[in-house]
Design an enzyme around this catalytic site. Structure first.
Site, PDB file in Angstrom:
ATOM      1  N   LYS A  49       1.457   5.106   1.610  1.00 25.06           N
ATOM      2  CA  LYS A  49       0.727   4.371   2.654  1.00 25.06           C
ATOM      3  C   LYS A  49      -0.463   5.188   3.154  1.00 25.06           C
ATOM      4  O   LYS A  49      -1.545   4.642   3.367  1.00 25.06           O
ATOM      5  CB  LYS A  49       1.675   4.030   3.816  1.00 25.06           C
ATOM      6  CG  LYS A  49       2.672   2.933   3.451  1.00 25.06           C
ATOM      7  CD  LYS A  49       3.817   2.830   4.448  1.00 25.06           C
ATOM      8  CE  LYS A  49       4.957   2.000   3.862  1.00 25.06           C
ATOM      9  NZ  LYS A  49       6.257   2.242   4.507  1.00 25.06           N
ATOM     10  N   GLN A  93       9.568   3.649   9.779  1.00 26.64           N
ATOM     11  CA  GLN A  93      10.001   3.815   8.387  1.00 26.64           C
ATOM     12  C   GLN A  93      11.532   3.805   8.351  1.00 26.64           C
ATOM     13  O   GLN A  93      12.183   4.625   8.978  1.00 26.64           O
ATOM     14  CB  GLN A  93       9.458   5.148   7.832  1.00 26.64           C
ATOM     15  CG  GLN A  93       9.750   5.360   6.358  1.00 26.64           C
ATOM     16  CD  GLN A  93       8.954   4.400   5.466  1.00 26.64           C
ATOM     17  OE1 GLN A  93       7.775   4.142   5.689  1.00 26.64           O
ATOM     18  NE2 GLN A  93       9.614   3.877   4.440  1.00 26.64           N
ATOM     19  N   ASP A 116       4.815  -5.090  10.014  1.00 26.69           N
ATOM     20  CA  ASP A 116       5.801  -5.316   8.959  1.00 26.69           C
ATOM     21  C   ASP A 116       6.753  -6.456   9.330  1.00 26.69           C
ATOM     22  O   ASP A 116       7.782  -6.653   8.671  1.00 26.69           O
ATOM     23  CB  ASP A 116       6.569  -4.034   8.628  1.00 26.69           C
ATOM     24  CG  ASP A 116       7.200  -4.112   7.230  1.00 26.69           C
ATOM     25  OD1 ASP A 116       6.775  -4.971   6.421  1.00 26.69           O
ATOM     26  OD2 ASP A 116       8.119  -3.322   6.942  1.00 26.69           O
TER      27      ASP A 116
END
Lengths: 277, 277
Positions: A49, A93, A116
């Site tokens: 990322k 994450q 997300d």
């Protein structure tokens, strides 16, 4: 020869497009990645990322927090990012330690910065059918289908795997695109008959080569989201070598759905930036 | 002869059980029903809830608000009920006028009092697989299956209809119970082949007699959630008379899934009361 659904080439197109759009902005979009602990797999994903962000001219801030962080402190970190006007998107994450209340932590991300699509508000919007941010992996699958002019409307899609992160949101997003969706999983009886009856198979189980040639039929389209490291190599959930010539189209691993996830995340980031401006 | 899944008898059992439990409580559980406008169909549903509440000894407060109420005022009414310690559950009787932001309004219900499982927090909990309050109609279907010792685990369930209120949550709840779930809808191609392949069919489309004998096969279990008034009579989504002898078990309309919805709502209310005490 079946069609190979090339996620790498499409990722590169999206990269160029995002880079071009961001170059015209007064301020660079910023993504904050919050990691708890130091899992090698997470480090790899975060590295991807950061690299992608650099290439398109976005700012990626990586906050690595200790494994024993208190829940309240982690939530305070998220709130700092929520309140920071320069931050446009926030992701946690996963996985995080089991001792932490995962849902509570994710739900403290501002829905406007939930790039997300993991908060309750985002998930409800997906269920209701007017999604705000679609989870990155799911969005990648949809974009890969669209770019290859595969319209799921009215088609029978079998999603194998029912994770909250991938299987379920992908099923819901395809339902929103008017597919008839079946969700299969490890308790499914007669999986072979079910996958064989599909027009499109989406596999996200993390079981290497689960889908062999006995699970597919002609004219099918197969999207493989599984990624497992076997003997130092990335292996998908589909036995690619023995399946690829039997079906109409298939995404490879690596180079299929994987690269699409990162690109989709940054598409969501740019969208968040634009909505916030 | 196929088995008739009798929702009326089961509803009466639940009624007795709830009445018995509530009689032992110091304080009566209270449900607030907020209605906007004066739709005849809504009035009927609310009347059923008030009657059921009376029978079990719960308090049901019906707040009927004008059709032209401002969104902010409606939300203030909800917040009053959220803050009222005596109120254990709150539902917004749907539909509400299209000019109001439905999701925002529903999401102002405190998740602890969301006894019809419609807030973002409740929907996410259903998606994640550890539901807080399951939407009443969905809970009724699950209870009807359980009471008749029909275990959906590993079975292929086809849910016909994808509404946010019924179809989707029912599919998600059955997925949580380890069923392989297919969601079909008006865009589904070849619906007949799909319903014929099911072990369990759940129909919630509001299309009277959509499921004829050509859509079913032997040994199936059919749950009919559809209710439409045709020539003054309640008609389900299944052509009951011509289907009932072909399958293993079927819920009638009226007297099947319908009565279960109200009973399930009050089960959720008692659960809310207990969690809040």
């Amino acid at each position: 020869m079946s069609q190979i659904l090339d996620g790498k080439a499409l990722r590169d197109e999206i990269l160029d497009d995002l880079k071009n759009q961001i170059s015209k902005l007064d301020q660079k979009p910023e993504l904050v990645i919050i990691q708890v602990g130091d899992l090698a797999e997470s480090n790899t994903y975060i590295e991807q990322k950061i690299k992608f962000g650099e290439k398109i001219g976005a700012i990626v801030t990586h906050k690595k927090l200790p494994l024993d962080i208190a829940e309240s402190e982690l939530i305070r970190e998220i709130q700092l990012a929520n309140d920071d006007e320069n931050v446009n998107g926030i992701i946690i994450q996963l996985p995080i330690p089991q001792s932490l209340n995962k849902e509570k932590i994710i739900d403290s991300i501002s829905p406007q910065k939930d790039v997300d699509g993991q908060t309750a508000i985002s998930i409800k919007s997906l269920v209701v059918g007017s999604p705000t941010f679609i989870p990155a992996t799911t969005k990648g699958v949809i974009t890969l289908l669209d770019a290859n002019k595969i319209d799921p409307s009215g088609k029978h899609v079998v999603v194998v795997g029912r994770s909250t992160l991938v299987g379920k949101p992908t099923a819901l997003a395809l339902l929103n695109r008017d597919a008839t969706v079946t969700i299969a999983h490890k308790k499914t009886q007669n999986l072979q008959a079910i996958t064989k009856s599909a027009d499109i198979i989406v596999v996200a189980t993390g079981k290497p080569k689960l889908i062999t040639k006995d699970y597919v039929s002609e004219n099918q389209i197969i999207i493989d989201i599984g990624i497992t490291v076997v003997d130092g190599k990335l292996v998908g959930d589909v036995d690619f070598e023995n399946v690829k010539d039997l079906v109409a189209a298939i995404s490879p691993v690596p180079g299929g759905a994987g690269p699409m996830t990162v690109a989709s995340l940054f598409q969501n980031l740019l969208e968040a930036y634009q909505k916030q401006s």
